[in-house]
Design a protein around this motif. Structure first.
Motif, mmCIF file in Angstrom:
data_model
loop_
_atom_site.group_PDB
_atom_site.id
_atom_site.type_symbol
_atom_site.label_atom_id
_atom_site.label_comp_id
_atom_site.label_asym_id
_atom_site.label_seq_id
_atom_site.Cartn_x
_atom_site.Cartn_y
_atom_site.Cartn_z
ATOM 1 N N ARG A 41 30.889 94.257 108.746
ATOM 2 C CA ARG A 41 31.783 93.383 109.505
ATOM 3 C C ARG A 41 33.132 93.228 108.818
ATOM 4 O O ARG A 41 34.179 93.269 109.466
ATOM 5 N N SER A 42 33.112 93.040 107.500
ATOM 6 C CA SER A 42 34.380 92.943 106.780
ATOM 7 C C SER A 42 35.125 94.275 106.816
ATOM 8 O O SER A 42 36.357 94.306 106.884
ATOM 9 N N GLU A 43 34.385 95.382 106.775
ATOM 10 C CA GLU A 43 35.021 96.703 106.869
ATOM 11 C C GLU A 43 35.726 96.859 108.210
ATOM 12 O O GLU A 43 36.854 97.379 108.280
ATOM 13 N N LEU A 44 35.083 96.411 109.299
ATOM 14 C CA LEU A 44 35.711 96.479 110.616
ATOM 15 C C LEU A 44 36.960 95.617 110.682
ATOM 16 O O LEU A 44 37.975 96.013 111.267
ATOM 17 N N ALA A 64 44.274 89.433 105.591
ATOM 18 C CA ALA A 64 43.089 90.102 106.125
ATOM 19 C C ALA A 64 41.967 90.149 105.094
ATOM 20 O O ALA A 64 40.789 89.990 105.426
ATOM 21 N N LEU A 65 42.329 90.357 103.825
ATOM 22 C CA LEU A 65 41.314 90.386 102.769
ATOM 23 C C LEU A 65 40.607 89.041 102.630
ATOM 24 O O LEU A 65 39.383 88.989 102.449
ATOM 25 N N TRP A 66 41.354 87.943 102.723
ATOM 26 C CA TRP A 66 40.721 86.630 102.651
ATOM 27 C C TRP A 66 39.842 86.381 103.876
ATOM 28 O O TRP A 66 38.766 85.786 103.764
ATOM 29 N N LEU A 67 40.274 86.850 105.050
ATOM 30 C CA LEU A 67 39.427 86.694 106.236
ATOM 31 C C LEU A 67 38.160 87.545 106.106
ATOM 32 O O LEU A 67 37.087 87.127 106.544
ATOM 33 N N ALA A 68 38.282 88.729 105.514
ATOM 34 C CA ALA A 68 37.104 89.568 105.289
ATOM 35 C C ALA A 68 36.143 88.876 104.324
ATOM 36 O O ALA A 68 34.916 88.929 104.506
ATOM 37 N N ALA A 172 26.824 90.211 118.927
ATOM 38 C CA ALA A 172 28.042 90.954 119.269
ATOM 39 C C ALA A 172 29.313 90.274 118.795
ATOM 40 O O ALA A 172 30.250 90.944 118.333
ATOM 41 N N HIS A 173 29.372 88.948 118.886
ATOM 42 C CA HIS A 173 30.618 88.271 118.533
ATOM 43 C C HIS A 173 30.927 88.406 117.045
ATOM 44 O O HIS A 173 32.041 88.789 116.665
ATOM 45 N N TYR A 174 29.966 88.115 116.183
ATOM 46 C CA TYR A 174 30.292 88.139 114.760
ATOM 47 C C TYR A 174 30.211 89.534 114.158
ATOM 48 O O TYR A 174 30.759 89.788 113.086
ATOM 49 N N THR A 175 29.568 90.465 114.865
ATOM 50 C CA THR A 175 29.451 91.814 114.336
ATOM 51 C C THR A 175 30.615 92.707 114.740
ATOM 52 O O THR A 175 31.065 93.535 113.945
ATOM 53 N N VAL A 176 31.118 92.551 115.959
ATOM 54 C CA VAL A 176 32.156 93.461 116.444
ATOM 55 C C VAL A 176 33.387 92.722 116.981
ATOM 56 O O VAL A 176 34.511 92.979 116.543
ATOM 57 N N ILE A 177 33.180 91.808 117.924
ATOM 58 C CA ILE A 177 34.320 91.210 118.615
ATOM 59 C C ILE A 177 35.243 90.474 117.657
ATOM 60 O O ILE A 177 36.454 90.739 117.591
ATOM 61 N N SER A 178 34.700 89.531 116.893
ATOM 62 C CA SER A 178 35.548 88.738 115.999
ATOM 63 C C SER A 178 36.164 89.560 114.874
ATOM 64 O O SER A 178 37.334 89.353 114.536
ATOM 65 N N PRO A 179 35.442 90.494 114.239
ATOM 66 C CA PRO A 179 36.120 91.336 113.250
ATOM 67 C C PRO A 179 37.330 92.078 113.824
ATOM 68 O O PRO A 179 38.379 92.145 113.177
ATOM 69 N N LEU A 180 37.196 92.625 115.034
ATOM 70 C CA LEU A 180 38.325 93.313 115.648
ATOM 71 C C LEU A 180 39.469 92.345 115.925
ATOM 72 O O LEU A 180 40.645 92.641 115.659
ATOM 73 N N ARG A 181 39.149 91.191 116.463
ATOM 74 C CA ARG A 181 40.180 90.209 116.809
ATOM 75 C C ARG A 181 40.844 89.633 115.549
ATOM 76 O O ARG A 181 42.061 89.456 115.503
ATOM 77 N N LEU A 182 40.046 89.349 114.525
ATOM 78 C CA LEU A 182 40.599 88.784 113.298
ATOM 79 C C LEU A 182 41.529 89.772 112.603
ATOM 80 O O LEU A 182 42.550 89.385 112.023
ATOM 81 N N GLY A 183 41.201 91.052 112.641
ATOM 82 C CA GLY A 183 42.084 92.058 112.065
ATOM 83 C C GLY A 183 43.427 92.102 112.763
ATOM 84 O O GLY A 183 44.480 92.215 112.112
ATOM 85 N N ALA A 184 43.395 92.005 114.087
ATOM 86 C CA ALA A 184 44.656 91.982 114.844
ATOM 87 C C ALA A 184 45.460 90.734 114.516
ATOM 88 O O ALA A 184 46.682 90.800 114.311
ATOM 89 N N LEU A 185 44.792 89.587 114.455
ATOM 90 C CA LEU A 185 45.483 88.332 114.139
ATOM 91 C C LEU A 185 46.112 88.390 112.752
ATOM 92 O O LEU A 185 47.238 87.920 112.554
ATOM 93 N N ALA A 186 45.420 88.981 111.794
ATOM 94 C CA ALA A 186 45.970 89.102 110.443
ATOM 95 C C ALA A 186 47.255 89.924 110.446
ATOM 96 O O ALA A 186 48.175 89.667 109.658
ATOM 97 N N ALA A 187 47.315 90.917 111.327
ATOM 98 C CA ALA A 187 48.498 91.767 111.433
ATOM 99 C C ALA A 187 49.596 91.136 112.290
ATOM 100 O O ALA A 187 50.646 91.747 112.486
ATOM 101 N N GLY A 188 49.341 89.931 112.806
ATOM 102 C CA GLY A 188 50.336 89.254 113.631
ATOM 103 C C GLY A 188 50.411 89.767 115.045
ATOM 104 O O GLY A 188 51.450 89.649 115.709
ATOM 105 N N THR A 189 49.293 90.343 115.528
ATOM 106 C CA THR A 189 49.245 90.939 116.862
ATOM 107 C C THR A 189 48.219 90.224 117.723
ATOM 108 O O THR A 189 47.145 89.857 117.238
ATOM 109 N N ALA A 190 48.537 90.051 118.999
ATOM 110 C CA ALA A 190 47.575 89.450 119.928
ATOM 111 C C ALA A 190 46.421 90.429 120.145
ATOM 112 O O ALA A 190 46.658 91.608 120.444
ATOM 113 N N PRO A 191 45.171 89.998 119.985
ATOM 114 C CA PRO A 191 44.024 90.901 120.175
ATOM 115 C C PRO A 191 43.959 91.447 121.592
ATOM 116 O O PRO A 191 44.284 90.753 122.561
#
Length: 329
Positions: A41-44, A64-68, A172-191
């Motif tokens: 999950r952190s890798e995603l 992003a590292l702190w969110l991971a 699904a939420h904590y395994t795929v959806i939220s990791p993808l969304r959190l990565g986008a948020l860390a980059a300053g982008t709307a998921p």
């Protein structure tokens, strides 16, 4: 990267104290995080951050590292509580924490890791991350409630659609959806909106694969006891589809065992039931469903990543998800 994430996780945890009890407490908090694990999950999350333009060494990637790290802490406190709720024997090849220290102390350790998770989210300083974690935890708890309540109330009048709804919430939420969304948020982008539909499909595929591995996996690779889902009375797609067409006598034997608490189950009978399941077509049916869901989810993400800020990172992320949904260990 695993070492860096583990270092961040451990930096938030106590190192000991002036009493042996507090030193033991610090050791308990470090136990599950230091047992290893794939860190999927952190890798995603980190891959998603790179896809959206957050490069290593930048402030965005630092967030992003702190969110991971927060996601790793979430995974570990949930596993401690999940092992208690399921009365599990093992976690990552060793006795579950409550087996080593008792239920009260294990619950307390899980609660402490939960608090550390929020500290990591705060350190990330990423707008929208708090709300994303809240949404993720609410959905995961709802899915866990469905799973546990079916066991608690002996509910077996269920179908594959019930299982899918539970998994979409719980996994699904904590395994795929939220990791993808959190990565986008860390980059300053709307998921991307597609992350939710794709994540539901891929998360379901991942959980079905895990269910199959729990029946037929390599114990050294899997990290949990083989057949544990049967001992815990888990409602899996494999079992629910098998029950629809199972011979009456096998069905009777199965339900009689499932009415028992875990310690009262007959290990020899459970082993026989496991053989029935492996020999049935329900395993292949579940695998076919997982394959179709994985393909659909990957197609949705390929479309969403067509204009990715980092195309190479997008290809790597899709490869990770493909392995996740079709893994053999």
């Amino acid at each position: 990267m695993r070492d860096e994430l583990l270092s961040r996780v451990l930096s938030l945890l106590p190192t000991g104290g002036d009493r042996p009890e507090l030193r033991a407490y610090a050791d308990m908090l470090r136990d599950y995080p230091t047992r290893g694990g794939k860190g999927i999950r952190s890798e995603l999350l980190l891959a998603s951050a790179r896809v959206h333009g957050a490069q290593p060494g930048t402030p965005a990637y630092e967030g992003a590292l702190w969110l991971a790290a927060a996601l790793e802490l979430f995974q570990n406190w949930v596993l401690i509580h999940d092992d208690i709720e399921d009365d599990s024997e093992e976690r990552r090849g060793r006795p579950a924490l409550h087996r080593l220290h008792g239920v009260p102390l294990a619950i307390n350790a899980g609660d402490a890791l939960h608090v550390s998770m929020w500290e990591a989210v705060l350190r990330a300083g990423v707008p929208g991350a708090m709300e994303e974690f809240l949404f993720m935890i609410h959905r995961t708890a709802e899915g866990q409630h469905l799973d546990l309540s079916w066991v608690e109330h002996g509910e077996w009048t269920l179908h594959a659609a019930d299982y899918v709804q539970m998994v979409e919430l719980k996994t699904a939420h904590y395994t795929v959806i939220s990791p993808l969304r959190l990565g986008a948020l860390a980059a300053g982008t709307a998921p991307e909106m597609a992350f939710t539909e794709a994540g539901l499909a891929l998360g379901t595929a991942f959980q079905i694969r895990d269910d199959v591995l729990n029946l037929a996996g390599d114990p050294a690779q899997y990290g949990k006891e083989i057949g544990g889902d049967l001992l815990e009375g888990k409602r899996t797609m494999i079992v629910l589809r098998w029950l629809e067409d199972a011979p009456e006598e096998q069905r009777r034997v199965f339900l009689e065992q499932m009415r028992r608490d875990r310690p009262a189950k007959d290990a020899a009978v459970i082993a026989e039931i496991r053989t029935w399941l492996l020999d049935s077509g329900s395993v292949a049916d579940a695998q076919d469903y997982a394959h179709a869901q994985a393909a659909r989810g990957l197609t949705l993400l390929e479309t969403a990543f067509q204009d990715a800020a980092d195309p190479q990172a997008a290809r790597e992320l899709l490869a990770v998800l493909r392995d996740l949904a079709t893994r053999d260990a």
